[in-house]
Motif scaffolding. Structure first.
Motif, mmCIF file in Angstrom:
data_model
loop_
_atom_site.group_PDB
_atom_site.id
_atom_site.type_symbol
_atom_site.label_atom_id
_atom_site.label_comp_id
_atom_site.label_asym_id
_atom_site.label_seq_id
_atom_site.Cartn_x
_atom_site.Cartn_y
_atom_site.Cartn_z
ATOM 1 N N ILE A 16 40.821 30.615 50.097
ATOM 2 C CA ILE A 16 41.118 31.219 51.401
ATOM 3 C C ILE A 16 42.338 32.127 51.299
ATOM 4 C CG2 ILE A 16 41.929 30.710 53.741
ATOM 5 C CD1 ILE A 16 40.209 28.142 53.594
ATOM 6 N N VAL A 17 43.367 31.656 50.601
ATOM 7 C CA VAL A 17 44.590 32.453 50.453
ATOM 8 C C VAL A 17 44.293 33.733 49.673
ATOM 9 C CG1 VAL A 17 46.889 32.514 49.419
ATOM 10 C CG2 VAL A 17 46.126 30.470 50.634
ATOM 11 N N LEU A 18 43.556 33.607 48.568
ATOM 12 C CA LEU A 18 43.227 34.785 47.760
ATOM 13 C C LEU A 18 42.400 35.798 48.554
ATOM 14 C CD1 LEU A 18 42.340 33.231 44.271
ATOM 15 C CD2 LEU A 18 44.454 34.377 44.965
ATOM 16 N N TYR A 30 39.701 39.006 57.600
ATOM 17 C CA TYR A 30 39.436 38.001 56.576
ATOM 18 C C TYR A 30 38.202 37.134 56.857
ATOM 19 C CZ TYR A 30 41.738 34.417 59.477
ATOM 20 O OH TYR A 30 42.072 33.550 60.475
ATOM 21 N N PRO A 31 37.782 36.881 58.131
ATOM 22 C CA PRO A 31 36.547 36.111 58.320
ATOM 23 C C PRO A 31 35.329 36.736 57.654
ATOM 24 C CG PRO A 31 37.762 36.197 60.379
ATOM 25 C CD PRO A 31 38.448 37.128 59.431
ATOM 26 N N ILE A 32 35.312 38.060 57.552
ATOM 27 C CA ILE A 32 34.175 38.740 56.913
ATOM 28 C C ILE A 32 34.085 38.329 55.447
ATOM 29 C CG2 ILE A 32 33.208 40.986 56.277
ATOM 30 C CD1 ILE A 32 34.572 42.147 58.749
ATOM 31 N N LEU A 33 35.198 38.424 54.737
ATOM 32 C CA LEU A 33 35.196 38.056 53.324
ATOM 33 C C LEU A 33 34.941 36.571 53.127
ATOM 34 C CD1 LEU A 33 38.103 40.112 51.683
ATOM 35 C CD2 LEU A 33 35.652 40.548 51.611
ATOM 36 N N LEU A 34 35.461 35.745 54.037
ATOM 37 C CA LEU A 34 35.284 34.304 53.894
ATOM 38 C C LEU A 34 33.828 33.902 54.047
ATOM 39 C CD1 LEU A 34 38.409 33.057 55.867
ATOM 40 C CD2 LEU A 34 38.001 32.798 53.426
ATOM 41 N N VAL A 35 33.136 34.469 55.035
ATOM 42 C CA VAL A 35 31.713 34.157 55.217
ATOM 43 C C VAL A 35 30.907 34.636 54.021
ATOM 44 C CG1 VAL A 35 29.674 34.658 56.600
ATOM 45 C CG2 VAL A 35 31.814 34.087 57.722
ATOM 46 N N LEU A 36 31.188 35.859 53.551
ATOM 47 C CA LEU A 36 30.463 36.385 52.395
ATOM 48 C C LEU A 36 30.767 35.571 51.143
ATOM 49 C CD1 LEU A 36 30.866 40.249 52.972
ATOM 50 C CD2 LEU A 36 28.826 38.847 53.342
ATOM 51 N N ALA A 37 32.018 35.137 50.998
ATOM 52 C CA ALA A 37 32.375 34.312 49.843
ATOM 53 C C ALA A 37 31.657 32.977 49.899
ATOM 54 C CB ALA A 37 33.888 34.107 49.802
ATOM 55 N N PHE A 281 35.222 29.361 58.441
ATOM 56 C CA PHE A 281 34.395 30.507 58.072
ATOM 57 C C PHE A 281 33.836 30.374 56.655
ATOM 58 C CE2 PHE A 281 36.679 32.473 61.621
ATOM 59 C CZ PHE A 281 35.600 33.030 62.308
ATOM 60 N N LEU A 282 34.582 29.743 55.770
ATOM 61 C CA LEU A 282 34.056 29.502 54.432
ATOM 62 C C LEU A 282 32.923 28.485 54.483
ATOM 63 C CD1 LEU A 282 34.717 30.529 51.588
ATOM 64 C CD2 LEU A 282 36.151 28.517 51.269
ATOM 65 N N LEU A 283 33.067 27.458 55.324
ATOM 66 C CA LEU A 283 32.026 26.441 55.461
ATOM 67 C C LEU A 283 30.756 27.007 56.089
ATOM 68 C CD1 LEU A 283 34.158 23.375 56.623
ATOM 69 C CD2 LEU A 283 32.997 23.652 54.429
ATOM 70 N N ILE A 284 30.908 28.030 56.940
ATOM 71 C CA ILE A 284 29.722 28.663 57.525
ATOM 72 C C ILE A 284 28.828 29.212 56.423
ATOM 73 C CG2 ILE A 284 28.938 30.659 58.868
ATOM 74 C CD1 ILE A 284 31.306 30.222 60.722
ATOM 75 N N ILE A 390 18.654 31.162 62.668
ATOM 76 C CA ILE A 390 18.875 32.334 63.528
ATOM 77 C C ILE A 390 20.352 32.446 63.892
ATOM 78 C CG2 ILE A 390 18.390 33.309 65.811
ATOM 79 C CD1 ILE A 390 15.563 32.169 65.582
ATOM 80 N N THR A 391 20.974 31.308 64.164
ATOM 81 C CA THR A 391 22.406 31.313 64.482
ATOM 82 C C THR A 391 23.221 31.834 63.307
ATOM 83 O OG1 THR A 391 22.127 29.415 65.962
ATOM 84 C CG2 THR A 391 24.363 29.886 65.187
ATOM 85 N N PHE A 392 22.876 31.384 62.099
ATOM 86 C CA PHE A 392 23.599 31.848 60.915
ATOM 87 C C PHE A 392 23.420 33.354 60.732
ATOM 88 C CE2 PHE A 392 23.777 33.002 56.454
ATOM 89 C CZ PHE A 392 25.004 32.491 56.086
ATOM 90 N N VAL A 393 22.204 33.854 60.926
ATOM 91 C CA VAL A 393 21.949 35.298 60.785
ATOM 92 C C VAL A 393 22.768 36.076 61.810
ATOM 93 C CG1 VAL A 393 20.212 37.116 60.980
ATOM 94 C CG2 VAL A 393 19.665 34.991 59.771
ATOM 95 N N ALA A 394 22.814 35.573 63.046
ATOM 96 C CA ALA A 394 23.579 36.255 64.093
ATOM 97 C C ALA A 394 25.070 36.289 63.747
ATOM 98 C CB ALA A 394 23.357 35.558 65.437
ATOM 99 N N ILE A 395 25.593 35.170 63.235
ATOM 100 C CA ILE A 395 27.003 35.134 62.835
ATOM 101 C C ILE A 395 27.258 36.123 61.707
ATOM 102 C CG2 ILE A 395 28.808 33.707 61.786
ATOM 103 C CD1 ILE A 395 27.568 31.296 63.217
#
Length: 530
Positions: A16-18, A30-37, A281-284, A390-395
């Motif tokens: 998360i820090v990196l 940062y939520p964008i990178l965390l979800v993609l990561a 966001f990483l757990l998502i 569907i919820t995950f796709v929307a997020i």
């Protein structure tokens, strides 16, 4: 178990820090990178499937995140824009859930209206954390920021209320509208009432007990959990309890928290919330493999499920854009005195488009989807895994697509040109506040101490008067004895009282006032340890 779980948590925080450092360099949220990561990590072979307990997110993560957001919002701005905030937090959420229900019923086989409202209640609220993190990198008017912040605090409650009644409709097949109305009223009134009562009790503990900095911080950390838990036990809205209690405690922070606790608490909360946000966001992203397995178990092709998710996401975006234009038109028609004709240019009509593009989904939607029961009677809950997918796709789509394109859209369309006149010039306002603050303190000193024989010829008092008269600072602190320290501490209290009164002016941005109070707190702490 602990030997495997603890390293996972430590590695997750390190990641998360990196990613946050990388996001700051790229100037993206940062939520964008965390979800993609999280999504990328989930494809690593032999990685254990992460199962997220919805109660963990609702109770462990949600109360402090909401409390921290409500602590930083300007109640003055919320009162100023309460009509549009209320409409977006309740009416727009209901409108969005209704459209999702209609479209789902039409396009998704086996989806009735009740099940559509379940999905609509889950995906209708924009996420406060996502929106705040993304708008951090774009320049928007303070009125728009206040609307987004206020809406994001309240819409979680309305969406979860919709979800609760939709689940009842799915399980029973009908709703008694009188019961719905009474329960809805209790959830609203009870939630706000319990939040205010708990906030009052905690403020009394802060004021009447001999608490220090660590104790004050610990009390603020547990306060939102008490608010949320008690409200949920009373079958009302835990979200509204945390938000209402947090806003009131924030407005009274100068009354029950000393400067040292405010300074230390700010740093603790900033780090604590950063870790919580990053973890969620990483757990998502890490949750995806379990969701995909569920889709396969229902016999639904992944491509088809992705198509459903795209359709629902488009509905979410269009519903918000339509609502934004309706809100602007309603203001122009019914409240023309609020709208300055000089700023209603053609370009300003693009602002609802940008406001509609800010509806990123996040933690609440995921937690709400996971809260759907596994069983409905003796049968599995219908289409539970599809709703999760569907919820995950929307997020994912709203975070990545809208989050990455929002800065470009604002820069390209420049919809807020012409609105500068309605905003305070921050630099000018800050300068005037500092000037008035110093003058106010100087007059106070002159009136109270200048004619007091005790202080005539006192070197320290002459230094104090010289300090405020010349509006300069000195590094020579040898003149500060215990008596002068007492006078200086009184000056800091006078400054805060002056700033508190100044904050009642609706034309002054509260963020500037809070920043100045923080500077006074820092100066007071420096003097205390001289």
């Amino acid at each position: 178990m602990m030997h495997t779980f603890l390293p996972f948590v430590l590695v997750m925080i390190f990641v998360i820090v990196l990613l946050n450092i990388w996001a700051n360099k790229l100037k993206i949220a940062y939520p964008i990178l965390l979800v993609l990561a999280g999504l990328g990590i989930s494809f690593i072979p032999s990685l254990p499937i992460i199962k997220i307990d919805p109660d963990l997110i609702f109770f462990i993560f949600l109360p402090p995140l909401l409390f921290e957001a409500s602590w930083h919002i300007s109640f003055k701005e919320m009162k100023k824009w309460w009509r549009i905030i209320g409409s977006f937090a309740f009416l727009v959420v209901l409108f969005t859930a209704f459209l999702v229900a209609i479209v789902s019923n039409y396009f998704i086989p086996g989806f009735g209206i009740a099940l559509g409202f379940v999905l609509g209640g889950i995906v209708s609220p924009p996420d406060a954390v996502s929106t705040g993190a993304i708008t951090k990198f774009v320049k928007i008017p303070k009125s728009t920021a206040a609307i987004l912040e206020g809406e994001s605090l309240l819409n979680d409650a309305s969406s979860l209320i919709i979800l609760r009644f939709a689940l009842i409709a799915v399980s029973t097949g009908h709703l008694v509208w009188m019961d719905v109305a009474s329960q809805f009223t209790w959830m609203l009134i009870g939630g706000v009432g319990i939040g205010l009562i708990v906030a009052f009790l905690f403020m009394q503990i802060h004021k009447k007990w001999s608490t220090d900095g660590p104790s004050d911080i610990a009390l603020t950390l547990i306060a939102p959990y008490f608010m949320y838990w008690l409200a949920e036990q009373a079958h009302c809205s835990g979200v509204l309890a945390v938000v209402s209690g947090g806003i009131w405690m924030s407005a009274q922070r100068l009354v029950f928290l000393p400067s040292s606790s405010r300074i230390k608490g700010y740093n603790v909360w900033e780090s604590f919330v950063f870790i919580l946000n990053g973890s969620v966001f990483l757990l998502i992203g890490l949750e995806l493999p379990e969701i995909v397995e569920g889709i396969k178990g229902e016999g639904i092709p992944i491509r088809t499920a992705i198509g459903y998710g795209i359709i629902v996401t488009i509905v979410l975006v269009l519903a918000r854009i339509i609502s934004s234009y309706i809100a602007l038109l309603s203001t122009v028609i019914f409240r023309p005195t609020v709208v300055n004709a000089r700023i209603m240019t053609k370009r300003s009509w693009l602002s609802p488009l940008v406001l509609g593009w800010t509806g990123m989904r996040g933690v609440v939607s995921l937690a709400a989807a996971l809260s759907i029961p596994l069983q409905l009677g003796n049968e599995p809950f219908p289409h539970r895994n599809l709703i999760l997918f569907i919820t995950f796709v929307a997020i994912l789509l709203t975070l990545v697509v809208q989050g990455l394109t929002l800065p470009y859209m604002i820069k390209k369309l420049n919809p807020f040109r012409g609105l500068e006149n309605e905003e305070c010039d921050d630099f000018h306002t800050r300068t005037e506040i500092k000037k008035g603050l110093k003058q106010h303190v100087y007059v106070h000193i002159k009136n109270k101490y200048d004619n007091d024989e005790k202080w005539i010829g006192h070197v320290g008092m002459e230094k104090v008067l010289k300090h405020w008269e010349n509006q300069t600072n000195t590094e020579d602190i040898r003149w500060i004895d215990d008596n002068i320290k007492e006078v200086l501490l009184e000056m800091f209290a006078v400054q805060r009282a002056y700033l508190h009164e100044l904050n009642k002016d609706p034309n002054i941005n509260e963020e500037i006032i809070r920043a100045q109070i923080h500077q006074v707190d820092l100066e007071e702490e420096r003097i205390r340890f001289v």
